[in-house]
Design a protein around this motif. Structure first.
Motif, PDB file in Angstrom:
ATOM      1  N   GLY A   1      48.155  33.788  45.842  1.00 37.47           N
ATOM      2  CA  GLY A   1      48.971  32.982  44.937  1.00 37.47           C
ATOM      3  C   GLY A   1      49.493  33.858  43.809  1.00 37.47           C
ATOM      4  O   GLY A   1      49.273  35.068  43.774  1.00 37.47           O
ATOM      5  N   SER A   2      50.170  33.245  42.872  1.00 33.57           N
ATOM      6  CA  SER A   2      50.800  33.993  41.777  1.00 33.57           C
ATOM      7  C   SER A   2      49.848  34.125  40.587  1.00 33.57           C
ATOM      8  O   SER A   2      49.497  33.132  39.953  1.00 33.57           O
ATOM      9  N   TYR A   3      49.439  35.351  40.291  1.00 32.62           N
ATOM     10  CA  TYR A   3      48.507  35.598  39.194  1.00 32.62           C
ATOM     11  C   TYR A   3      48.771  36.963  38.580  1.00 32.62           C
ATOM     12  O   TYR A   3      49.438  37.818  39.176  1.00 32.62           O
ATOM     13  N   THR A   4      48.239  37.168  37.385  1.00 32.96           N
ATOM     14  CA  THR A   4      48.355  38.454  36.703  1.00 32.96           C
ATOM     15  C   THR A   4      47.009  38.809  36.089  1.00 32.96           C
ATOM     16  O   THR A   4      46.243  37.933  35.690  1.00 32.96           O
ATOM     17  N   TYR A   5      46.734  40.109  36.015  1.00 31.99           N
ATOM     18  CA  TYR A   5      45.487  40.574  35.421  1.00 31.99           C
ATOM     19  C   TYR A   5      45.639  40.784  33.921  1.00 31.99           C
ATOM     20  O   TYR A   5      46.669  41.269  33.450  1.00 31.99           O
ATOM     21  N   GLY A   6      44.582  40.407  33.186  1.00 31.07           N
ATOM     22  CA  GLY A   6      44.527  40.679  31.765  1.00 31.07           C
ATOM     23  C   GLY A   6      43.942  42.065  31.522  1.00 31.07           C
ATOM     24  O   GLY A   6      43.969  42.923  32.402  1.00 31.07           O
ATOM     25  N   GLU A   7      43.362  42.259  30.344  1.00 31.63           N
ATOM     26  CA  GLU A   7      42.860  43.577  29.974  1.00 31.63           C
ATOM     27  C   GLU A   7      41.351  43.736  30.174  1.00 31.63           C
ATOM     28  O   GLU A   7      40.815  44.833  30.017  1.00 31.63           O
ATOM     29  N   ALA A   8      40.649  42.666  30.529  1.00 27.21           N
ATOM     30  CA  ALA A   8      39.182  42.705  30.546  1.00 27.21           C
ATOM     31  C   ALA A   8      38.608  43.681  31.560  1.00 27.21           C
ATOM     32  O   ALA A   8      37.532  44.249  31.339  1.00 27.21           O
ATOM     33  N   LEU A   9      39.307  43.897  32.670  1.00 30.69           N
ATOM     34  CA  LEU A   9      38.780  44.765  33.720  1.00 30.69           C
ATOM     35  C   LEU A   9      39.225  46.216  33.588  1.00 30.69           C
ATOM     36  O   LEU A   9      38.977  47.033  34.480  1.00 30.69           O
ATOM     37  N   GLY A  10      39.875  46.540  32.491  1.00 26.94           N
ATOM     38  CA  GLY A  10      40.164  47.937  32.207  1.00 26.94           C
ATOM     39  C   GLY A  10      41.472  48.456  32.780  1.00 26.94           C
ATOM     40  O   GLY A  10      42.392  47.697  33.084  1.00 26.94           O
ATOM     41  N   PHE A  11      41.535  49.781  32.949  1.00 24.77           N
ATOM     42  CA  PHE A  11      42.759  50.494  33.324  1.00 24.77           C
ATOM     43  C   PHE A  11      43.350  49.960  34.615  1.00 24.77           C
ATOM     44  O   PHE A  11      42.634  49.707  35.582  1.00 24.77           O
ATOM     45  N   LYS A  12      44.689  49.824  34.623  1.00 18.28           N
ATOM     46  CA  LYS A  12      45.381  49.263  35.776  1.00 18.28           C
ATOM     47  C   LYS A  12      46.343  50.261  36.414  1.00 18.28           C
ATOM     48  O   LYS A  12      46.950  51.086  35.732  1.00 18.28           O
ATOM     49  N   LEU A  13      46.468  50.157  37.713  1.00 18.35           N
ATOM     50  CA  LEU A  13      47.444  50.896  38.496  1.00 18.35           C
ATOM     51  C   LEU A  13      48.176  49.886  39.358  1.00 18.35           C
ATOM     52  O   LEU A  13      47.541  49.077  40.032  1.00 18.35           O
ATOM     53  N   PHE A  14      49.509  49.910  39.322  1.00 17.29           N
ATOM     54  CA  PHE A  14      50.317  48.913  40.026  1.00 17.29           C
ATOM     55  C   PHE A  14      49.946  47.498  39.564  1.00 17.29           C
ATOM     56  O   PHE A  14      49.844  46.569  40.378  1.00 17.29           O
ATOM     57  N   SER A  15      49.701  47.348  38.259  1.00 19.47           N
ATOM     58  CA  SER A  15      49.365  46.056  37.629  1.00 19.47           C
ATOM     59  C   SER A  15      48.016  45.509  38.091  1.00 19.47           C
ATOM     60  O   SER A  15      47.735  44.324  37.929  1.00 19.47           O
ATOM     61  N   THR A  16      47.177  46.378  38.675  1.00 19.07           N
ATOM     62  CA  THR A  16      45.889  45.967  39.230  1.00 19.07           C
ATOM     63  C   THR A  16      44.773  46.851  38.683  1.00 19.07           C
ATOM     64  O   THR A  16      44.870  48.081  38.764  1.00 19.07           O
ATOM     65  N   PRO A  17      43.711  46.275  38.137  1.00 20.11           N
ATOM     66  CA  PRO A  17      42.601  47.091  37.619  1.00 20.11           C
ATOM     67  C   PRO A  17      41.960  47.933  38.724  1.00 20.11           C
ATOM     68  O   PRO A  17      41.677  47.421  39.807  1.00 20.11           O
ATOM     69  N   LEU A  18      41.731  49.197  38.453  1.00 16.38           N
ATOM     70  CA  LEU A  18      41.072  50.061  39.426  1.00 16.38           C
ATOM     71  C   LEU A  18      39.675  49.549  39.773  1.00 16.38           C
ATOM     72  O   LEU A  18      39.179  49.766  40.877  1.00 16.38           O
ATOM     73  N   LEU A  19      39.052  48.860  38.827  1.00 14.14           N
ATOM     74  CA  LEU A  19      37.680  48.391  39.043  1.00 14.14           C
ATOM     75  C   LEU A  19      37.590  47.145  39.910  1.00 14.14           C
ATOM     76  O   LEU A  19      36.486  46.736  40.273  1.00 14.14           O
ATOM     77  N   ILE A  20      38.716  46.547  40.260  1.00 12.14           N
ATOM     78  CA  ILE A  20      38.626  45.347  41.091  1.00 12.14           C
ATOM     79  C   ILE A  20      38.086  45.687  42.473  1.00 12.14           C
ATOM     80  O   ILE A  20      37.407  44.886  43.113  1.00 12.14           O
ATOM     81  N   GLY A  21      38.351  46.914  42.926  1.00 14.96           N
ATOM     82  CA  GLY A  21      37.779  47.357  44.188  1.00 14.96           C
ATOM     83  C   GLY A  21      36.271  47.492  44.112  1.00 14.96           C
ATOM     84  O   GLY A  21      35.555  47.213  45.083  1.00 14.96           O
ATOM     85  N   VAL A  22      35.772  47.924  42.946  1.00 14.08           N
ATOM     86  CA  VAL A  22      34.328  48.003  42.721  1.00 14.08           C
ATOM     87  C   VAL A  22      33.718  46.613  42.769  1.00 14.08           C
ATOM     88  O   VAL A  22      32.637  46.411  43.338  1.00 14.08           O
ATOM     89  N   ASN A  23      34.405  45.642  42.197  1.00  9.74           N
ATOM     90  CA  ASN A  23      33.912  44.263  42.210  1.00  9.74           C
ATOM     91  C   ASN A  23      33.785  43.742  43.646  1.00  9.74           C
ATOM     92  O   ASN A  23      32.767  43.135  44.012  1.00  9.74           O
ATOM     93  N   TRP A  24      34.804  43.977  44.464  1.00 10.19           N
ATOM     94  CA  TRP A  24      34.744  43.571  45.870  1.00 10.19           C
ATOM     95  C   TRP A  24      33.586  44.266  46.583  1.00 10.19           C
ATOM     96  O   TRP A  24      32.851  43.639  47.360  1.00 10.19           O
ATOM     97  N   LEU A  25      33.417  45.560  46.328  1.00 10.36           N
ATOM     98  CA  LEU A  25      32.352  46.324  46.965  1.00 10.36           C
ATOM     99  C   LEU A  25      30.978  45.764  46.617  1.00 10.36           C
ATOM    100  O   LEU A  25      30.132  45.567  47.505  1.00 10.36           O
ATOM    101  N   ILE A  26      30.754  45.489  45.350  1.00 11.12           N
ATOM    102  CA  ILE A  26      29.461  44.950  44.914  1.00 11.12           C
ATOM    103  C   ILE A  26      29.198  43.594  45.562  1.00 11.12           C
ATOM    104  O   ILE A  26      28.111  43.345  46.105  1.00 11.12           O
ATOM    105  N   LEU A  27      30.186  42.721  45.527  1.00 10.16           N
ATOM    106  CA  LEU A  27      29.999  41.365  46.056  1.00 10.16           C
ATOM    107  C   LEU A  27      29.748  41.365  47.565  1.00 10.16           C
ATOM    108  O   LEU A  27      28.865  40.657  48.063  1.00 10.16           O
TER     109      LEU A  27
END
Length: 212
Positions: free
Chosen positions: A85-111
């Protein structure tokens, strides 16, 4: 030594989630703890690495594949609206590349890792059933995470409403990542990972109850 590592890592996991809960529930500390979210994710990942006894090529491949898949599915999702769906990332997850936090991959990995390890306890023989149940566990976590993520500027949804598409996309993608987990052969016994899964669920559940 193995038991000691597991206990120590589990204690740190529970302790940091309790401290984090206190910080997020305290209006004077809230901003500080939002800034600390990226460091918390990296700390949890580090504790999982410390608590595992497998440093084989397969577990490294699993980590790389899930991290990259998690990051790039979010890149596609946030830039097109086609996945979740249509969403945007804020600043809480840190540095972004292509409007996406680099750490979101870490979150998926942990979960995915923690959910997979948890399901190993039930000795499910069918890979399909394993993935379907695991995706349901991850979907349940997403239900808990979404309201808190919006409140604390992890991300936001167009129109302020979470679309059904998000939950469908989350379920299907979670199942795919769990299939990768199931296919790769590595040590899948890690009690600290189970502690982390329940600590995260308890953390977001408590925040949701507090917001009622």
């Amino acid at each position: 030594m193995k038991l000691n590592k597991t206990i120590i890592c589990s204690i740190f996991i529970v302790m940091f989630h309790l401290v984090g809960l206190y910080g997020f529930l305290n209006s004077e500390l809230e901003k500080l703890f939002i800034v600390l979210v990226p460091f918390h994710l990296l700390l949890m990942l580090s504790l999982l690495v410390i608590s595992t006894n497998d440093f084989s090529l397969n577990i490294r491949n699993f980590a790389i594949i899930v991290y990259l898949a998690g990051f790039f599915i979010e890149v596609i999702g946030v830039n097109t609206g086609l996945i979740f769906g249509s969403y945007t990332y804020g600043e809480a997850l840190g540095f972004k590349l292509f409007s996406t936090p680099l750490l979101i991959g870490v979150n998926w990995l942990i979960l995915v890792y923690c959910t997979g390890v948890f399901l190993e306890q039930f000795k499910i023989k069918s890979a399909l059933i394993f993935c379907l149940i695991g995706a349901l566990v991850l979907l349940s976590l997403d239900f808990l995470i979404e309201p808190i993520a919006i409140r604390f500027n992890y991300w936001s949804w167009a129109g302020g409403k979470i679309p059904l598409q998000n939950y469908l996309g989350w379920y299907l993608f979670s199942g795919l990542l769990l299939w990768i987990y199931r296919r790769l052969d590595f040590q899948k016994q890690n009690k600290a990972a189970i502690v982390l899964l329940f600590a995260q669920a308890g953390f977001f559940l408590a925040l949701n109850f507090w917001a009622l």
